[in-house]
Design an enzyme around this catalytic site. Structure first.
Site, PDB file in Angstrom:
ATOM      1  N   ASP A  82     -70.479  45.496 -26.875  1.00 31.65           N
ATOM      2  CA  ASP A  82     -71.764  45.387 -27.583  1.00 31.65           C
ATOM      3  C   ASP A  82     -71.622  46.023 -28.975  1.00 31.65           C
ATOM      4  O   ASP A  82     -70.620  46.716 -29.240  1.00 31.65           O
ATOM      5  CB  ASP A  82     -72.827  46.107 -26.732  1.00 31.65           C
ATOM      6  N   ASN A 229     -79.885  40.302 -23.583  1.00 38.37           N
ATOM      7  CA  ASN A 229     -79.376  41.672 -23.440  1.00 38.37           C
ATOM      8  C   ASN A 229     -80.409  42.628 -22.847  1.00 38.37           C
ATOM      9  O   ASN A 229     -81.538  42.712 -23.338  1.00 38.37           O
ATOM     10  CB  ASN A 229     -79.009  42.228 -24.815  1.00 38.37           C
TER      11      ASN A 229
END
Ligand code: 13P
Length: 286
Positions: A82, A229
């Site tokens: 990420d 996400n």
């Protein structure tokens, strides 16, 4: 061992208009619980690690856990780095075997971001790995990365040019979404997602999933958000499940770590299952 590329995973989801949940994990328990949810729901899943998690656990141990826990797993899974502004960490994770990375150069001028993202895409291709790109910071600090200030928004033309020129596999526009808990009702520019995919059919990453409503998720997924996400909700679930169990343990003066782990695992797994249902990824394993 169906470890698949982010490109393949999002390709299916984008075409069929469901969202692949991308959960941030931060230890062995959260990793195992989310993989167990994916198996139970027959859902593809992306496991994400922040730079902070990579640094705190170490890429060797993290990747070792990933490899052991996904050995013979019967659903498609993918490991993603990420928000990473550090090229050295990008290179480390790609070399180790991460399947994709988000090169977060959103703090740089777009031209420099574009130049470096082209390099990262070339590097990732050597490992058959995927790249997510962004040109606007997603509001909110997550694991020490980002800012609470809203980022300058770029025009649709600039966004499309970035996607076209860099060849990123997934794009994360700022659409009024934010990391962490929303302080007020988010005003989402869902049309921006439609405008981008109408010109370039690139899977869109929806950041800041914690706190969005089922209706918002479903609308954005239908428009092309193929990667969704979720991080803060995993952290909160993990911490509150620990707290509740420990309060009870204290009241009963009963201290058994495996029982704590079992209780927390169940809560994290339930959270993942709920999102797999909402995002339409349940039953989509191939
Ligand atoms: P939340 O922390 O709001 O769930 O956002 C997660 C995210 O977008 C990770 O990049």
């Amino acid at each position: 061992m169906p470890i698949v590329s982010m490109q393949e995973m999002l390709g299916h989801a984008f075409k069929e208009r469901y969202g692949v949940p991308a959960f941030n994990i931060f230890n062995d328990l959260t990793l195992e619980a989310i993989l167990a949810a994916a198996v139970e729901a027959r859902s593809p899943v992306i496991i994400q690690t922040s730079v902070k998690t990579v640094k705190s656990i170490g890429s060797d141990v993290l990747f070792g856990m990933w490899t052991e826990m996904t050995r013979d797993i019967p659903v498609p899974v993918s490991l993603h780095l990420d928000h990473c502004p550090e090229r050295a960490v990008i290179s480390e994770c790609l070399a180790k075997g991460w399947n994709s990375v988000l090169f977060d150069a959103s703090a740089l001028p777009v031209a420099e971001n574009r130049r470096q993202t082209i390099e990262v895409v070339a590097e990732a291709r050597r490992y058959h790995a995927g790249v997510e790109g962004e040109i606007e910071g997603i509001q909110g600090v997550e694991d020490d990365i980002g800012s609470d200030e809203a980022s300058k928004l770029q025009s649709l033309e600039v966004a499309l040019d970035f996607v076209r020129v860099t060849g990123v596999d997934c794009f994360a526009p700022a659409i009024g979404n934010a990391h962490g808990m929303y302080k007020s009702e988010p005003k989402l520019d869902a049309q921006r997602v439609s405008d981008i995919v109408a010109v370039i059919p690139v899977p869109i990453a929806l950041h800041g999933g914690t706190g969005l409503t089922d209706e918002q998720f479903k609308d954005l997924i239908a428009r092309g958000c193929a990667k969704v996400n979720i991080s803060t909700a995993v952290k909160i679930t993990f911490m509150k499940a620990n707290l509740a169990f420990l309060r009870d343990a204290e009241a009963k003066n009963k201290w058994d770590p495996p029982s704590l782990f079992r209780a927390v695992r169940q809560e994290v797994k339930n959270l993942a299952l709920k999102h797999m249902q909402t995002f339409g990824s349940e039953g989509k394993a191939w």
